[in-house]
Design an enzyme around this catalytic site. Sequence first.
Site, short mmCIF file in Angstrom:
data_model
loop_
_atom_site.label_atom_id
_atom_site.label_comp_id
_atom_site.label_asym_id
_atom_site.label_seq_id
_atom_site.Cartn_x
_atom_site.Cartn_y
_atom_site.Cartn_z
N THR A 84 -19.06 -70.17 35.98
CA THR A 84 -19.03 -70.71 34.62
C THR A 84 -18.15 -71.95 34.62
O THR A 84 -17.03 -71.93 34.11
CB THR A 84 -18.50 -69.67 33.62
OG1 THR A 84 -17.21 -69.19 34.07
CG2 THR A 84 -19.44 -68.50 33.49
N THR A 124 -16.20 -64.86 34.32
CA THR A 124 -15.31 -65.14 33.20
C THR A 124 -16.07 -65.87 32.10
O THR A 124 -16.58 -66.97 32.32
CB THR A 124 -14.11 -65.99 33.67
OG1 THR A 124 -13.42 -65.30 34.72
CG2 THR A 124 -13.15 -66.25 32.51
N PHE A 157 -9.77 -60.10 38.72
CA PHE A 157 -8.41 -60.65 38.77
C PHE A 157 -8.05 -60.95 40.21
O PHE A 157 -7.04 -60.46 40.73
CB PHE A 157 -7.42 -59.68 38.14
CG PHE A 157 -7.74 -59.30 36.72
CD1 PHE A 157 -7.41 -60.13 35.67
CD2 PHE A 157 -8.40 -58.11 36.43
CE1 PHE A 157 -7.72 -59.79 34.35
CE2 PHE A 157 -8.71 -57.76 35.13
CZ PHE A 157 -8.37 -58.60 34.09
N GLU A 160 -7.45 -66.27 45.01
CA GLU A 160 -8.04 -66.84 46.22
C GLU A 160 -6.97 -66.82 47.32
O GLU A 160 -5.81 -67.13 47.10
CB GLU A 160 -8.54 -68.26 45.97
CG GLU A 160 -9.77 -68.28 45.10
CD GLU A 160 -10.40 -69.66 45.02
OE1 GLU A 160 -10.33 -70.41 46.00
OE2 GLU A 160 -10.95 -69.99 43.95
N ALA A 257 8.59 -73.28 41.15
CA ALA A 257 8.39 -74.63 40.64
C ALA A 257 7.73 -75.50 41.71
O ALA A 257 7.92 -75.29 42.90
CB ALA A 257 9.72 -75.23 40.21
N CYS A 265 -9.82 -71.28 38.53
CA CYS A 265 -9.61 -70.36 37.41
C CYS A 265 -8.65 -70.87 36.35
O CYS A 265 -9.04 -71.07 35.20
CB CYS A 265 -9.12 -69.01 37.93
SG CYS A 265 -10.36 -68.10 38.90
N LYS A 268 -9.53 -74.15 34.29
CA LYS A 268 -10.77 -73.94 33.54
C LYS A 268 -10.57 -72.93 32.41
O LYS A 268 -11.04 -73.14 31.28
CB LYS A 268 -11.87 -73.45 34.48
CG LYS A 268 -13.17 -73.04 33.81
CD LYS A 268 -14.21 -72.64 34.84
CE LYS A 268 -13.90 -71.32 35.51
NZ LYS A 268 -14.11 -70.16 34.62
N LYS A 325 -4.16 -74.06 47.22
CA LYS A 325 -3.12 -73.13 47.63
C LYS A 325 -3.39 -72.74 49.08
O LYS A 325 -4.42 -73.09 49.65
CB LYS A 325 -3.09 -71.89 46.73
CG LYS A 325 -4.38 -71.08 46.77
CD LYS A 325 -4.27 -69.81 45.94
CE LYS A 325 -3.34 -68.80 46.60
NZ LYS A 325 -3.39 -67.48 45.91
#
Length: 425
Positions: A84, A124, A157, A160, A257, A265, A268, A325
């Site tokens: 989506t 989602t 939930f 990645e 931080a 995710c 969006k 990440k």
Amino acid sequence: MKISVVGGGYVGLVSAVCFAELGHSVDLIEIDRAKCDAINAGQPPIYEVGLEERLSAHAGRNLHAYVEYDHIKYSDIIFICVGTPQGPDGHPDISNIISASESIGRALRDKDGTRYHVVVVKSTVPPGTTERQVIPSVLRQFGKNNDQIGFAVNPEFLREGMAVWDFLNPDRIVIGCRKKMDGDLVEAAYSGINAPVIRTGIMAAEMIKYASNAFLATKISYANEIGNICKKLGIDVYEVMRAVGLDRRIGPAFLNAGIGFGGSCLPKDVSALIALAEDMGEDPILLKSVMQINKLQPLRLIDLLIKRVGHLNGKKIAVLGLSFKENTDDVRESRSIVVIKELIRRGARVAAYDPKANQSMKRFLTEIDYCSSASEALTGADACLVMTEWPEFAHLDKEFDLMKSRIVIEGRRILSCNDREGICW
């Protein structure tokens, strides 16, 4: 149990493999034939820790991928796991959801017997999508006795890089449904997993996913704003957040931080929640601030760089880390894209390296040099920006001696050498 999963992306493929791991017979529907063939050969088209080993164990045995929807008529549960993506106005594009729903309805129309099916939305979607779009789309194409199909929402939930682990070791399993028997069937699919099961209405389950991701995004932007203040005061924000996170009311997760959040995710979903609120006449001030902080945060890295090296025109800048990440090859909404585009705009030459995401980034940026190692990227560089917390970066030290000068700035805190500067510490 016989399960079908529609969509072979991050969520769909991980879900299909993990349901197979739980002992179910799984059919995966993926309309991209090249992806489908790779999955059947035990070769995942994405990188995800632990995925390849499990796919190899189940492909051709209790997991099969198909480009057609025909096989779902034999399934007890059909999970919709299609994308989506964010539209230009912030609203999610649910065209894939509607298309999948219509295809499911047509495929079930040809089924024999009275087998009961539950269609489950795992993608989602904004609250109201399942009841207003999915259910009518399926039933309109099905055109038979509606008592043979149930519906539920079961949000994912999955982080990645940790998606397989998260699926098999979830904090909770959320199931939204109208009828208890539909929820019971979905819950049975997770038999063998020890986690609390939360049963809600359909719209509440849809909202839980958005509320969860918006809160995580808020924690990140909060930590970054505090980090920016700490930077001006000469305080190590990691010392501050370590103590803050020990408060049981707050918790330590998502308080590191850095340069902000990316991926498929959080950006969006927060944008979608903002758009949903505005549609109803609400002004989500907090959520808008979260996104504004995240938009500006990576540009602070450029400001630090200019203070250290002066103008960037003609300078070689090494960028270590391209994925949004560690432990994934996904570069969607990566903060590296924002930074690299600004470096290019200012005339810098960029030499980039990522352990897994070089090929993924080439689809977005072709005008930079992609290197096969950190050392190659660092050789002759005027400065280095470390963008991703890949474990292999943690012990880099003598490699920085390959640079013209050891000017190293971190967007994520991963390095163990002393002579480096952090974006907000």
